[in-house]
Design a protein around this motif. Sequence first.
Motif, PDB file in Angstrom:
ATOM      1  N   THR A   1       0.855  -1.183   0.000  1.00 20.01           N
ATOM      2  CA  THR A   1       0.000   0.000   0.000  1.00 20.01           C
ATOM      3  C   THR A   1       0.892   1.235   0.000  1.00 20.01           C
ATOM      4  OG1 THR A   1      -1.775   1.158   1.161  1.00 20.01           O
ATOM      5  CG2 THR A   1      -0.115   0.111   2.525  1.00 20.01           C
TER       6      THR A   1
ATOM      7  N   ASP B   1      -0.670   4.012   1.158  1.00 17.69           N
ATOM      8  CA  ASP B   1      -1.347   4.780   2.213  1.00 17.69           C
ATOM      9  C   ASP B   1      -0.597   4.529   3.523  1.00 17.69           C
ATOM     10  OD1 ASP B   1      -3.009   6.177   3.846  1.00 17.69           O
ATOM     11  OD2 ASP B   1      -4.796   4.942   3.493  1.00 17.69           O
TER      12      ASP B   1
ATOM     13  N   ASN C   1      -1.891   1.959   6.363  1.00 18.87           N
ATOM     14  CA  ASN C   1      -3.332   1.698   6.409  1.00 18.87           C
ATOM     15  C   ASN C   1      -3.714   0.722   5.302  1.00 18.87           C
ATOM     16  OD1 ASN C   1      -3.908   3.767   8.517  1.00 18.87           O
ATOM     17  ND2 ASN C   1      -3.173   5.149   6.930  1.00 18.87           N
ATOM     18  N   PHE C   2      -3.815  -0.546   5.659  1.00 17.49           N
ATOM     19  CA  PHE C   2      -4.156  -1.589   4.700  1.00 17.49           C
ATOM     20  C   PHE C   2      -5.668  -1.794   4.657  1.00 17.49           C
ATOM     21  CE2 PHE C   2       0.276  -2.672   5.462  1.00 17.49           C
ATOM     22  CZ  PHE C   2       0.712  -3.055   4.203  1.00 17.49           C
ATOM     23  N   LYS C   3      -6.146  -2.192   3.487  1.00 18.34           N
ATOM     24  CA  LYS C   3      -7.554  -2.550   3.371  1.00 18.34           C
ATOM     25  C   LYS C   3      -7.830  -3.802   4.210  1.00 18.34           C
ATOM     26  CE  LYS C   3      -7.950  -0.730  -1.331  1.00 18.34           C
ATOM     27  NZ  LYS C   3      -8.234  -1.057  -2.753  1.00 18.34           N
ATOM     28  N   GLU C   4      -9.056  -3.900   4.675  1.00 15.84           N
ATOM     29  CA  GLU C   4      -9.395  -5.056   5.510  1.00 15.84           C
ATOM     30  C   GLU C   4      -9.246  -6.369   4.745  1.00 15.84           C
ATOM     31  OE1 GLU C   4     -13.597  -4.986   6.562  1.00 15.84           O
ATOM     32  OE2 GLU C   4     -13.897  -3.447   5.052  1.00 15.84           O
TER      33      GLU C   4
ATOM     34  N   GLN D   1      -6.832  -7.093   2.902  1.00 16.10           N
ATOM     35  CA  GLN D   1      -5.407  -7.422   2.794  1.00 16.10           C
ATOM     36  C   GLN D   1      -4.840  -8.011   4.079  1.00 16.10           C
ATOM     37  OE1 GLN D   1      -4.413  -3.257   1.404  1.00 16.10           O
ATOM     38  NE2 GLN D   1      -3.148  -4.398  -0.052  1.00 16.10           N
TER      39      GLN D   1
ATOM     40  N   THR E   1     -10.595  -0.132  12.983  1.00 16.02           N
ATOM     41  CA  THR E   1     -10.404   0.613  11.742  1.00 16.02           C
ATOM     42  C   THR E   1     -10.247   2.092  12.037  1.00 16.02           C
ATOM     43  OG1 THR E   1     -12.770   0.969  11.406  1.00 16.02           O
ATOM     44  CG2 THR E   1     -11.810  -1.076  10.540  1.00 16.02           C
TER      45      THR E   1
ATOM     46  N   GLN F   1     -12.984  -0.828   4.513  1.00 16.16           N
ATOM     47  CA  GLN F   1     -12.338  -0.138   5.619  1.00 16.16           C
ATOM     48  C   GLN F   1     -10.831  -0.389   5.612  1.00 16.16           C
ATOM     49  OE1 GLN F   1     -14.152   1.932   7.780  1.00 16.16           O
ATOM     50  NE2 GLN F   1     -15.691   1.509   6.192  1.00 16.16           N
ATOM     51  N   ARG F   2     -10.125   0.515   6.250  1.00 15.32           N
ATOM     52  CA  ARG F   2      -8.668   0.371   6.377  1.00 15.32           C
ATOM     53  C   ARG F   2      -8.286   0.253   7.845  1.00 15.32           C
ATOM     54  NH1 ARG F   2      -5.435   1.373   1.862  1.00 15.32           N
ATOM     55  NH2 ARG F   2      -6.612   2.031   0.009  1.00 15.32           N
TER      56      ARG F   2
END
Length: 398
Positions: A52, A54, A257-260, A262, A296, A317-318
Amino acid sequence: MATTSSADDTTQDLDNQRKRKTWLLALALLIVVAGGAVWAWHELYGRWSEETDDAYVNGNVVEITPLVTGTVVSIGADDGDLVHEGQVLLEFDPSDAEVGLQAAEAKLARAVRQVRGLYSNVDGMKAQVAARQAELSKAQENFNRRKTLAAGGAISQEELSHARDDLSSAQSALSNARQQLNTTTALVDDTVVSSHPEVMAAAAELRQAYLNNARTTLVAPVTGYVAKRTVQLGQRLQPGTATMAVIPLDQLWIDANFKETQLRNMRIGQPVDIVADLYGSDVKYSGTIDSLGAGTGSAFALLPAQNATGNWIKIVQRVPVRIHINAEQLAKHPLRIGLSTQVEVDLHDQSGPVLAQQPPQKASFATQVYDRQLVEADTLISKLIHDNSAGSSKTAQR
């Protein structure tokens, strides 16, 4: 001629068909190879990594705030300056604090001398009780002798009555002296000068006054770089006012901040490759996952999302993931708080836990710059007690 032309057309059609078949075969082969390459990439690499952009550098921002009211008379550092742990950053006008400290010193000295007087009173009352006992013994003997003489008619009954009154008076005086001794003893019973409540109360006030005086000088609790200085000379500050911040740039980490979607295979301790936009791909950092967030980002927002509405739209969500940065690489290529980074997590090793299994065994961050203040205060208290306890057999140092 017509026959020859038809034969040429037929030959050309066959050539075109062969070329078309060759291209289709090549295209099919290319698709198979590309599909195989995609499959191999996914199996060997793609499904074993998550990345990521982010992700941002974060760290400790140590706010310097006063604990006492004061007027700024000196500023020891400005934005961007390097300061070491214990270095003076701000100084207040110390006049009021010094006066309060002197008053507390005088009060402790007076309390020590008053307590010494209480011990002396106990000794005096013991002597008075002994004197009253001697007087009672004398009165008792006098009464017994006169009682014998009165029985033989040698003295009058009036003289015997006077002797009886003297005996009663001596008994009352002894009882009163003993009560006074008990009262005086109760004030100092099972104590020495330094542990007497009056002295301890005065010592506590002196300790507070000493701390108030020491806190007119604000020092850096950690080694780092100064930022966000807002204080000015002559400014009157109240406790808790933000004056500046000290940022230890050797204590940085990455909040990615990873996506849920991931997080399924992420574990604590997995290796991470980090690229900072500041240096580009020429400089790469290595790191490891320290922790996966307990919620999150939207759950901890000031105004959390409210999904219990009719117009609800699902949004991926992240979750913040904290990543430790290699200290040696960080020292070689310093970063700043807030910088953008790109992180890539290697998912091969999944032996680590998803959440921490043990509480911390020691403090994550600590400073000892304030410990000396109490040590110096206790030294001053011991000295004052000693200096004002000369000649007291009950003196005991702290």
